[in-house]
Enzyme design. Structure first.
Site, short mmCIF file in Angstrom:
data_model
loop_
_atom_site.label_atom_id
_atom_site.label_comp_id
_atom_site.label_asym_id
_atom_site.label_seq_id
_atom_site.Cartn_x
_atom_site.Cartn_y
_atom_site.Cartn_z
N ASP A 28 -9.08 -9.71 9.31
CA ASP A 28 -8.59 -8.36 9.00
C ASP A 28 -9.57 -7.22 9.31
O ASP A 28 -9.15 -6.16 9.71
CB ASP A 28 -8.19 -8.29 7.52
N TYR A 75 -1.61 -3.42 -6.57
CA TYR A 75 -1.32 -4.25 -5.38
C TYR A 75 -2.39 -4.17 -4.29
O TYR A 75 -2.78 -3.09 -3.86
CB TYR A 75 0.03 -3.84 -4.76
N GLY A 76 -2.82 -5.31 -3.80
CA GLY A 76 -3.60 -5.46 -2.56
C GLY A 76 -4.55 -4.34 -2.24
O GLY A 76 -5.46 -4.02 -3.02
N PHE A 95 2.52 -17.10 19.09
CA PHE A 95 1.76 -18.04 18.24
C PHE A 95 0.80 -18.87 19.08
O PHE A 95 -0.01 -18.30 19.81
CB PHE A 95 2.74 -18.87 17.40
N LYS A 136 -9.55 -2.28 2.05
CA LYS A 136 -9.27 -1.10 2.88
C LYS A 136 -10.10 0.11 2.43
O LYS A 136 -10.60 0.87 3.26
CB LYS A 136 -7.79 -0.75 2.83
N ASN A 166 6.45 -8.39 2.09
CA ASN A 166 4.99 -8.19 2.07
C ASN A 166 4.32 -9.12 1.05
O ASN A 166 3.25 -8.84 0.54
CB ASN A 166 4.67 -6.72 1.73
N SER A 167 4.96 -10.26 0.76
CA SER A 167 4.32 -11.21 -0.16
C SER A 167 3.10 -11.82 0.54
O SER A 167 3.07 -11.93 1.76
CB SER A 167 5.30 -12.29 -0.59
N ARG A 168 2.11 -12.21 -0.25
CA ARG A 168 0.81 -12.58 0.34
C ARG A 168 0.21 -13.81 -0.34
O ARG A 168 0.52 -14.11 -1.49
CB ARG A 168 -0.17 -11.42 0.19
N HIS A 214 -10.23 -2.28 11.82
CA HIS A 214 -9.16 -3.15 11.31
C HIS A 214 -8.93 -4.26 12.35
O HIS A 214 -7.93 -4.25 13.07
CB HIS A 214 -7.89 -2.29 11.12
N ARG A 267 0.85 -1.19 0.00
CA ARG A 267 0.00 0.00 0.00
C ARG A 267 0.88 1.24 0.00
O ARG A 267 1.94 1.26 0.61
CB ARG A 267 -0.88 0.04 1.25
N SER A 278 -1.00 -3.55 10.53
CA SER A 278 -0.71 -4.44 9.41
C SER A 278 0.55 -5.27 9.69
O SER A 278 1.55 -4.74 10.17
CB SER A 278 -0.50 -3.61 8.14
N ALA A 279 0.47 -6.56 9.37
CA ALA A 279 1.59 -7.50 9.55
C ALA A 279 2.05 -7.61 11.01
O ALA A 279 3.24 -7.76 11.28
CB ALA A 279 2.76 -7.15 8.63
N CYS A 280 1.12 -7.52 11.94
CA CYS A 280 1.46 -7.65 13.36
C CYS A 280 0.75 -8.82 14.03
O CYS A 280 0.69 -8.90 15.26
CB CYS A 280 1.15 -6.37 14.10
N GLY A 281 0.15 -9.73 13.27
CA GLY A 281 -0.32 -10.96 13.88
C GLY A 281 -1.82 -11.20 13.92
O GLY A 281 -2.26 -12.11 14.63
N LYS A 282 -2.63 -10.48 13.14
CA LYS A 282 -4.08 -10.75 13.17
C LYS A 282 -4.39 -12.12 12.58
O LYS A 282 -5.14 -12.89 13.17
CB LYS A 282 -4.86 -9.65 12.41
P1 GTP Z 1 -2.34 -7.54 7.69
O1 GTP Z 1 -2.88 -8.61 6.80
O2 GTP Z 1 -1.22 -6.76 7.04
O3 GTP Z 1 -3.37 -6.63 8.25
O4 GTP Z 1 -1.54 -8.25 8.90
P2 GTP Z 1 -1.87 -9.27 10.08
O5 GTP Z 1 -2.03 -8.47 11.33
O6 GTP Z 1 -2.93 -10.22 9.71
O7 GTP Z 1 -0.48 -10.01 10.18
P3 GTP Z 1 -0.08 -11.56 10.27
O8 GTP Z 1 -0.91 -12.36 11.22
O9 GTP Z 1 -0.02 -12.07 8.89
O10 GTP Z 1 1.36 -11.38 10.90
C1 GTP Z 1 2.48 -11.35 10.18
C2 GTP Z 1 3.77 -11.38 10.97
O11 GTP Z 1 3.62 -11.38 12.40
C3 GTP Z 1 4.52 -12.65 10.62
O12 GTP Z 1 5.85 -12.31 10.39
C4 GTP Z 1 4.36 -13.50 11.86
O13 GTP Z 1 5.40 -14.41 11.99
C5 GTP Z 1 4.36 -12.45 12.98
N1 GTP Z 1 3.66 -12.94 14.19
C6 GTP Z 1 2.36 -13.24 14.31
N2 GTP Z 1 2.07 -13.68 15.57
C7 GTP Z 1 3.23 -13.64 16.25
C8 GTP Z 1 3.58 -13.96 17.60
O14 GTP Z 1 2.77 -14.37 18.42
N3 GTP Z 1 4.89 -13.78 17.95
C9 GTP Z 1 5.83 -13.32 17.06
N4 GTP Z 1 7.08 -13.17 17.48
N5 GTP Z 1 5.53 -13.02 15.78
C10 GTP Z 1 4.25 -13.17 15.39
C1 SPV Z 2 -2.82 -4.40 5.49
O1 SPV Z 2 -1.84 -3.78 5.03
O2 SPV Z 2 -3.32 -4.13 6.61
C2 SPV Z 2 -3.41 -5.52 4.72
C3 SPV Z 2 -2.90 -5.77 3.37
O3 SPV Z 2 -4.31 -6.17 5.22
S1 SPV Z 2 -3.56 -4.71 2.14
O4 SPV Z 2 -4.77 -5.35 1.63
O5 SPV Z 2 -2.57 -4.58 1.07
O6 SPV Z 2 -3.88 -3.44 2.72
MN MN Z 3 -4.88 -5.44 7.29
#
Ligand code: GTP
Ligand code: SPV
Ligand code: MN
Length: 633
Positions: A320, A243-244, A542, A252, A414-416, A272, A78, A294-298
């Site tokens: 999400d 992209y996404g 995890f 979004k 950020n590969s998906r 979110h 994004r 984003s990318a923090c573990g949802k």
């Molecule tokens: P968006 O789709 O971008 O909104 O992200 P999301 O919040 O769904 O992220 P996702 O669950 O895909 O998390 C991605 C990253 O967080 C990966 O690198 C995971 O390995 C890391 N992660 C998730 N849960 C944990 C955890 O409990 N501990 C640690 N150390 N890393 C975690």
């Molecule tokens: C995010 O970035 O929070 C995502 C991926 O869920 S995207 O659809 O590209 O926004």
């Molecule tokens: Mn998201």
């Protein structure tokens, strides 16, 4: 790319409102052809075959109906700096920063664009004029796809019908996975004049023929990219990126940015957040939502496989986005507006997320992952330790032979994967319930390497709203930021607010003042504390995150006491009802006066600079109270 010999060029079946819109945009974009999608298997098959023949996607021979797309390396996430909300009145969307607006120096960006850390704004008419220019003839030589879709379950009073016009077949195939895409959605239009339909226009921004150097399998136009939203017109216009979140407008753009504005006006919440069902060992079930940036573990939490405490079961509703309404009994109910997962690939493995790994070997489109010479997908942290020097060899996301000594990842960070929700083996029985599921706990969280404990509970709703407002997290690869800077990301919504963050806070606070609501309790978690010596994670994370969910669960059933600290209620390891199921490093539950006083200062500065006069008094009060409580210890 010419896709269909028998394209459906007939607009007769479309509701009048949509037909007029399509006709107007065909005139503007001048596509070579257009096709009204029906979402059928046959249509999808034809489209994927045509994309494969044109090299837009590659088939993964090891799996059933799975494909890889790799992007132009300039279009991988994004782009928040080019994402804009347009209205007449700027203050409806952003506050004037005390330091003023930065001067727009990029010659490709409108010079009247107002950029702030909480979103960007421009005047509607001015933006429409600029877009008119960008879109004029932008689909020449391409097919325009008309994508009817819906966010939310069929027959739900909360769902929204939309149409996306796009010149990208990748978008069509992805929208079919991520949304309910079918002409049947027209039966769900709620107004007689069709004014509730959300209209989306998307173009990769590369008319053909072109003399620009482009990536033919992933055309895009990064210099001219603009992702714009018109809440007053129920309209989204996205140019230049494939992209996404930039191009799949339901996600979004609609479900969060347009969605949050609709939510404020109609009295609900568009967030979110993941949605999960948790059944405890006694068979009691509760639903939770959780907002992490984003990318923090949802995705991971939404599909958690419990480790450490026997007898728990987690079921998934969404990973999400949550749309939430208070029902007649005053319970908060959530639906997942989406129909699929667009999940981060790196880090997904048998040990971190076995449920996700199981569901992505059929009917999945991968973007920017690497491929092995065996026809399998590969990414960093997938449990295999290929070095690329031996068999199988690896083709990186840049379509080059990859090996460890290149010093760069094989898959883009950020590969998906893009997979239908129906392939999730722990789907909750109520995932498609038009009324949604009742929410008892709201969990905020972020990536904080220091200072923020594993879990704490807010004192009450107003304090919980403050906790959401003060969220911060390390930057990730989901957007264009570089490095690991700690960024403010209130409610994990910073890139997704559809209106002024101050009014958003007032909207959240308003529920605390209404009679008759059963307000969920609010928590904050942090899986990402690091040992300052080794830099390793202090918490196993995890599957073991169930141990934190267990504490939250027992708080809700009055089975766990807690230690009161200035920031909130923390598990009390001095009693037997703290965090269970294994060791807990005491550093995970520390609350440092010095750290939190600094945090208060940072929040104060952020609010003053970016929200100033729009900050609700209650939030200021909460910040002052936190500071007072800290000074007393
Ligand atoms: P968006 O789709 O971008 O909104 O992200 P999301 O919040 O769904 O992220 P996702 O669950 O895909 O998390 C991605 C990253 O967080 C990966 O690198 C995971 O390995 C890391 N992660 C998730 N849960 C944990 C955890 O409990 N501990 C640690 N150390 N890393 C975690
Ligand atoms: C995010 O970035 O929070 C995502 C991926 O869920 S995207 O659809 O590209 O926004
Ligand atoms: Mn998201």
């Amino acid at each position: 790319m010419e896709v269909f010999a028998n394209a459906n060029n007939c607009l007769d079946g479309l509701p009048a409102k949509i037909r007029d819109y399509v006709e107007e945009k065909i005139k503007l974009c001048q596509p070579a052809n257009f096709h009204v999608c029906d979402g059928s298997d046959q249509e999808n098959r034809q489209l994927l075959d045509a994309m494969e023949a044109a090299g837009v996607v590659r088939r993964l021979t090891k799996y059933k109906n799975c494909y890889i797309a790799t992007t132009d390396p300039r279009d991988v996430a994004r782009v928040e700096s080019r994402t804009v909300i347009c209205t007449k009145n700027m203050n409806d969307i952003i506050s004037t920063p005390t330091s003023g607006f930065p001067v727009v120096t990029d010659p490709n960006l409108p010079k009247n664009l107002k950029q702030t850390p909480l979103g960007n704004w421009m005047d509607t008419d001015e933006m429409l004029e600029i877009l008119e220019e960008r879109f004029n003839g932008c689909m020449r030589g391409r097919t325009m796809y008309v994508i009817p879709y819906m966010m939310g379950p069929y027959s739900s009073p909360y769902s929204k019908v939309a149409v996306e016009l796009s010149d990208s077949p990748y978008v069509v195939a992805s929208m079919r996975i991520m949304t309910r895409m079918s002409s049947n959605v027209f039966k769900e239009i709620k107004t007689s004049d069709g004014s509730d339909i959300v209209k989306c226009l998307h173009s990769v921004g590369v008319p053909l023929p072109t003399d620009k150097p482009i990536c033919p399998t992933w055309p895009c136009n990064p210099e001219q990219t603009l992702i714009t939203h018109f809440p007053d017109r129920n309209e989204i216009i996205s140019f230049g990126s494939n992209y996404g979140g930039n191009s799949l407008c339901g996600k979004k753009c609609l479900a969060l940015r347009i969605g949050s504005t609709l939510a404020k006006n109609e009295g609900w919440l568009a967030e979110h957040m993941l949605i999960m069902g948790v059944t405890n060992p006694e068979g009691i079930k509760k639903y939770f939502v959780a907002a992490f940036p984003s990318a923090c573990g949802k995705t991971n939490l939404a599909m958690l496989q419990p480790v450490g405490i026997p007898g728990y079961k987690v079921e998934c509703i969404g990973d999400d986005i949550a749309w939430m309404h208070f029902d007649e009994e005053g319970r908060l109910r959530a639906i997942n507006p989406e129909y699929g997962f667009f999940g981060v690939a790196p880090g997904t493995s048998k040990s971190t997320n076995p449920i996700a790994l199981d569901m992505i070997h059929e009917n999945t489109i991968f973007t920017n992952v690497a491929e092995t010479s065996d026809g399998e997908v590969y990414w960093e942290g997938n449990g295999e330790n290929f070095d690329g020097l031996h068999e199988p060899t690896i083709l990186s996301w840049k379509n080059k032979r990859w090996s460890v000594d290149l010093g760069e990842p094989a898959a883009h960070p950020n590969s998906r994967f893009c997979t239908t929700i129906k392939q999730c083996s722990i789907l909750d029985p109520a995932w498609n319930d038009p009324q949604g599921v009742p929410i008892e706990g709201i969990i905020f969280g972020g990536r904080r390497p220091a200072g923020v404990p594993l879990v704490y509970e807010s004192f009450d709703w107003q304090h919980g709203v403050f906790v959401g407002a003060s969220m911060r997290s390390e930057a990730t690869a989901a957007a264009e930021f570089k490095g690991k800077q700690i960024m403010h990301d209130p409610f994990a919504m910073r890139p997704f607010f559809g209106y002024n963050f101050g009014s958003y806070l007032a909207h959240w606070l308003s529920f605390g003042k209404k009679d008759g609501l059963q307000l969920p309790r609010i928590y904050h978690v942090n899986w990402f504390l690091r040992d300052p010596e080794t830099n390793g994670f202090l918490w196993p994370g995890f599957g073991e995150n169930i141990r934190v969910i267990d504490w939250i669960f027992r708080r809700l059933t009055n089975q766990a006491s807690a230690r009161e600290t200035p920031i909130g209620l923390v598990p009390d390891q001095a009693t037997s009802d703290g965090i269970r199921g294994g060791e807990v490093n005491p550093a995970l539950l520390e609350v440092s006066k010095e750290f939190w006083l600094n945090e208060c200062q940072a929040m104060n500065k952020y609010f003053e600079e970016n929200v100033n006069t729009n900050l609700p008094e209650d939030i200021r009060t909460e910040l002052n109270n936190l500071q007072k409580r800290l000074l007393q210890i």
